[in-house]
Design a protein around this motif. Structure first.
Motif, PDB file in Angstrom:
ATOM      1  N   THR A  63       0.864  -1.353   0.072  1.00 27.22           N
ATOM      2  CA  THR A  63       0.223   0.050  -0.039  1.00 27.22           C
ATOM      3  C   THR A  63       1.020   1.344   0.049  1.00 27.22           C
ATOM      4  O   THR A  63       0.715   2.280  -0.608  1.00 27.22           O
ATOM      5  N   PHE A  64       1.844   1.125   0.856  1.00 26.68           N
ATOM      6  CA  PHE A  64       2.768   2.417   0.899  1.00 26.68           C
ATOM      7  C   PHE A  64       3.319   2.516  -0.531  1.00 26.68           C
ATOM      8  O   PHE A  64       3.456   3.672  -0.891  1.00 26.68           O
ATOM      9  N   LEU A  65       3.926   1.557  -0.897  1.00 29.07           N
ATOM     10  CA  LEU A  65       4.486   1.686  -2.373  1.00 29.07           C
ATOM     11  C   LEU A  65       3.600   2.087  -3.234  1.00 29.07           C
ATOM     12  O   LEU A  65       3.997   3.237  -4.250  1.00 29.07           O
ATOM     13  N   LEU A  66       2.307   1.579  -3.525  1.00 35.23           N
ATOM     14  CA  LEU A  66       1.331   2.296  -4.414  1.00 35.23           C
ATOM     15  C   LEU A  66       1.081   3.735  -4.059  1.00 35.23           C
ATOM     16  O   LEU A  66       0.870   4.427  -5.164  1.00 35.23           O
ATOM     17  N   ILE A  86      -1.028   3.840   7.168  1.00 31.82           N
ATOM     18  CA  ILE A  86      -0.625   2.526   6.099  1.00 31.82           C
ATOM     19  C   ILE A  86       0.439   1.703   6.704  1.00 31.82           C
ATOM     20  O   ILE A  86      -0.046   0.629   6.400  1.00 31.82           O
ATOM     21  N   ILE A  87       1.261   2.165   7.265  1.00 32.25           N
ATOM     22  CA  ILE A  87       2.336   1.125   8.087  1.00 32.25           C
ATOM     23  C   ILE A  87       1.990   1.521   9.520  1.00 32.25           C
ATOM     24  O   ILE A  87       2.170   2.771   9.779  1.00 32.25           O
ATOM     25  N   SER A 122      11.484   4.974  15.449  1.00 33.63           N
ATOM     26  CA  SER A 122      10.313   4.287  14.985  1.00 33.63           C
ATOM     27  C   SER A 122      10.579   3.771  13.563  1.00 33.63           C
ATOM     28  O   SER A 122      11.516   4.170  13.044  1.00 33.63           O
ATOM     29  N   ASN A 123       9.808   2.738  13.180  1.00 39.78           N
ATOM     30  CA  ASN A 123      10.025   2.158  12.011  1.00 39.78           C
ATOM     31  C   ASN A 123       9.886   3.150  10.885  1.00 39.78           C
ATOM     32  O   ASN A 123      10.420   3.142   9.895  1.00 39.78           O
ATOM     33  N   ILE A 124       8.776   3.962  11.067  1.00 41.63           N
ATOM     34  CA  ILE A 124       8.534   5.129  10.202  1.00 41.63           C
ATOM     35  C   ILE A 124       9.776   6.161   9.806  1.00 41.63           C
ATOM     36  O   ILE A 124      10.039   6.461   8.741  1.00 41.63           O
ATOM     37  N   GLN A 125      10.323   6.253  11.050  1.00 45.37           N
ATOM     38  CA  GLN A 125      11.591   7.232  11.002  1.00 45.37           C
ATOM     39  C   GLN A 125      12.838   6.650  10.062  1.00 45.37           C
ATOM     40  O   GLN A 125      13.290   7.229   9.296  1.00 45.37           O
ATOM     41  N   LEU A 126      12.841   5.362  10.201  1.00 44.36           N
ATOM     42  CA  LEU A 126      13.706   4.589   9.756  1.00 44.36           C
ATOM     43  C   LEU A 126      13.494   4.587   8.118  1.00 44.36           C
ATOM     44  O   LEU A 126      14.255   4.643   7.448  1.00 44.36           O
TER      45      LEU A 126
END
Lengths: 301, 386
Positions: free
Chosen positions: A69-72, A133-134, A147-151
């Motif tokens: 979803t993120f990539l799309l 989304i994530i 956080s995973n988002i930051q990375l």
């Protein structure tokens, strides 16, 4: 010491976004010596595209894994934003290519105002977040919170910048871009399709900004006026790095991320932030007007 | 030609008949100066909604009677874009349009400059939501302004309530992060700091930012490094979610609490579960509404499909006070209305009882609400009396 590295990580996140936007300024300037002041607002539009595509995918699509979803979302935002930038170039800048430089700059400001107010009128002024989304995971490594988002922000930006650098240095299109920026009178005579290469440059710059926009929307709120300040900061990044120079824009972006984070750490308030950034710009323009990585331009008579 | 003359004659005759039929009610123009766009658009929208609801109710009931004649209210709504200079310009525009009085602006950073314009032009103004003391104080003389009133308590009181709330929640090392470029945030942060320190808990970190910032990680990292166990955020609902999320991301585990600028459900939409269970001080709680307030909540819900927030309730009260004063004044005259406003000592509104003691600042209770994210509402926690 731990706090220091925490601040460095904070700065990397911001710097990545600035670097991605600064690239668009730098590439467009490099090829047609136009400061595209609408670029910050193109970035703003890209976050809204990501917002709507992301929300639609979250709501209707089949249970896709977060990463897909993120990539799309990101690809949709890149595609649409690139299309928008090409249209802006085609209808607002191209007719003015032979006009005095200042006409094009004023047009760019006008396009920026148009985008801001169009978004305000159609979508409204309410700040929004991109949908989750994530899912966010927060954790600490060596006492540094992240956080995973930051990375994701930091690594995706780095990968995209590496890809862009490769395109510009290693492909035919990249070579044509560099050639036009070198001499825009002789190169078309050699059979390089100037208009198409300029369109590709706008598309590339805008889609890189859209990567930044999508990532930005995960951690910060988006609103119709967000492009103004970020656009200015990215512009300063591009000038500090040496406008027209791609690696310079990346360097400048990270540098301004550091300025933003370390201003409130060293000085009493973040209010001094713009002061520090613009002072840096001023000093650089006095002592090294072609930027950190730029080359001095010699005018031939 | 003849036919045209006939037609014209008919129109004139008809209009005469229409006007002479019944004594047409007069019209009172009331201006609204609200933050419809800019950083806090929901505030402006709530203010506009409540104003329109109030005026609709009054006009449906046949208007108000002033000095033996019926008047309907006409609203003139101006957007101040949540900018100080636009707020002043909007106030001037309403003054030129000949409004009897002005309601708004709401945020103190807009209300203070607009109040200057109102005072200079002798136009009565009631701000529903501006809690900064400077709004009603003349900066030159330090005395209360003559033409400026408000419907809410001031931050000298709210800051104390917030400080006591922090201590009650068990905060030993309080920290503050506030917008230094906004009068409201700055004013309440100062009172909070002074009060908690008097209560014996020195503030370990007192960090600032500027309106429009979206990254607070530098300041929050400093706050965490200072060992704070409580974070006071007297900032607007559009910024608080970012601050709370970033604080939690950076590993802040302490208590987070705030002030009346949080009181908008948009906060819950933007923040998600990170804001669940946080506390803030504010003006009114729908949970403990009086019958009068319940009627208002019901009417508002019927018209707009949502529970009125504090701005809506305070705007409604501001209009209530204004109309009471206009009725008592007995004539449509700004000076007479200001005289009447000065004479109101007690007004029972939907946000509770407002008591005026010769100044434009009412004395009233504050409530503490708790954020309930799964329930998408703010629940009543406690009341603080002045």
């Amino acid at each position: 010491m731990q706090t220091f590295f925490q601040q460095i990580l904070n700065a990397l996140q911001l710097g990545s976004v600035y670097a991605l936007i600064a690239l668009g300024y730098s590439m467009v300037y490099g090829i047609i010596t136009l400061i595209n002041f609408a670029h910050g607002d193109i970035f703003m539009v890209s976050t809204y595209v990501a917002f709507f595509v992301g929300s639609a995918l979250m709501a209707y699509a089949f249970k896709l894994p977060g990463l897909i979803t993120f990539l799309l979302t990101m690809l949709a935002s890149m595609f649409f934003t690139a299309f928008l930038a090409v249209m802006i170039e085609r209808f607002a800048y191209r007719p003015l290519r032979k006009a005095p430089r200042v006409s094009a700059v004023i047009t760019a400001l006008g396009v920026g105002l148009f985008l801001e107010n169009f978004t305000l009128a159609t979508i409204g002024p309410h700040p929004r977040f991109l949908p989750p989304i994530i899912p966010v995971h927060r954790f600490t490594i060596f006492g540094i919170a992240t956080s995973n988002i930051q990375l994701i922000i930091i690594f995706v930006s780095a990968i995209v910048m590496f890809l862009l650098d490769t395109i510009v240095r290693r492909t035919m299109v990249g070579m044509a871009m560099r050639a036009i920026s070198w001499d825009k009178f002789t190169v078309p005579l050699m059979g390089v399709p100037m208009d198409r290469i300029i369109s590709i440059t706008f598309a590339l710059g805008a889609s890189i900004a859209a990567v930044g926009g999508t990532l930005y929307g995960f951690v910060y709120t988006i609103d119709p006026y967000m492009g103004i300040r970020i656009g200015w900061w990215a512009f300063i990044s591009a000038v500090i790095g040496g406008i027209g120079n791609i690696r310079g824009a990346m360097l400048g972006g990270y540098l301004l991320g550091l300025v933003e984070i370390f201003t409130p750490v060293i000085l009493p308030s973040s209010t001094y932030r713009d002061f520090v950034a613009f002072s840096l710009l001023l000093l650089l323009l006095i002592f090294r007007p072609y930027g950190l990585l730029g080359r001095p331009v010699t005018m031939k008579v | 030609m003849k036919r045209l003359a006939l037609l014209l004659g008919l129109i004139v005759a008809l209009s005469l008949v229409v006007t002479s039929c019944a004594p047409k009610p007069g019209v009172i123009k009331i201006g609204v100066n609200a933050e419809l766009t800019g950083g806090i658009p929901v505030v402006g929208q709530s203010c506009k909604n409540a104003a329109e609801l109030f005026v609709e109710e009054v006009n449906k009931a046949g208007g108000i009677e002033v000095g033996g004649r019926k008047y309907t209210i006409q609203l003139l709504i101006e957007d101040n874009e949540d900018k100080a200079e636009s707020a002043a310009a909007a106030a001037l525009k309403l003054h030129t349009a000949g409004v009897l009085l002005m309601i708004g602006p709401n945020a103190s950073r807009n209300a203070i400059p607009a109040a200057e314009v109102a005072e200079t032009n002798k136009m009565p103004m009631i701000s529903p939501w501006s809690t900064n003391p400077k709004t009603t104080i003349d900066p030159k003389t330090g005395k209360p302004k003559k033409y400026v009133f408000r419907a809410c308590f001031i931050d000298d009181f709210q800051g104390v309530v917030a400080a006591k709330l922090g201590v009650e929640l068990g905060v030993k090392k309080p920290a503050v992060l506030f917008d230094v470029a906004s009068e409201y945030n700055k004013g309440i942060a100062e009172v909070f700091k002074k009060t908690v320190e008097e209560l014996g808990y020195p503030v370990v970190a007192y960090e600032t930012y500027t309106t429009g910032d979206k990254d607070f990680s530098a300041q929050l990292t400093k706050i965490i490094a200072a060992g704070a166990d409580g974070l006071f955020l007297p900032n607007y609902y559009s910024e608080v979610p970012l601050q709370v999320q970033q604080a939690r991301k950076l590993g802040f585990k302490g208590i987070i609490f705030g002030s009346d600028s949080w009181g908008n459900l948009e906060l819950i939409d933007l923040c998600g579960m990170d804001c669940d269970g946080l506390y803030f001080t504010t003006h009114y709680a729908p949970d403990i509404a009086t019958p009068q307030a319940q009627a208002f909540i019901k009417a508002y819900q019927a018209k707009y499909g949502k529970v009125p927030d504090d701005v809506a309730a305070l705007t409604y009260d501001a209009f209530g006070i204004a109309v009471t004063a206009i009725k008592q004044a007995g004539k449509i005259d700004r000076e007479a209305v200001v005289e009447a406003l000065r004479k109101i000592s007690r007004y029972e509104g939907v946000t509770g009882v407002l008591e005026y003691r010769g100044t434009g600042d009412p004395i009233k209770s504050a409530v503490v609400l708790k954020v309930d994210v799964p329930g998408k509402k703010f629940t009543y926690y406690t009341t603080a009396k002045p």
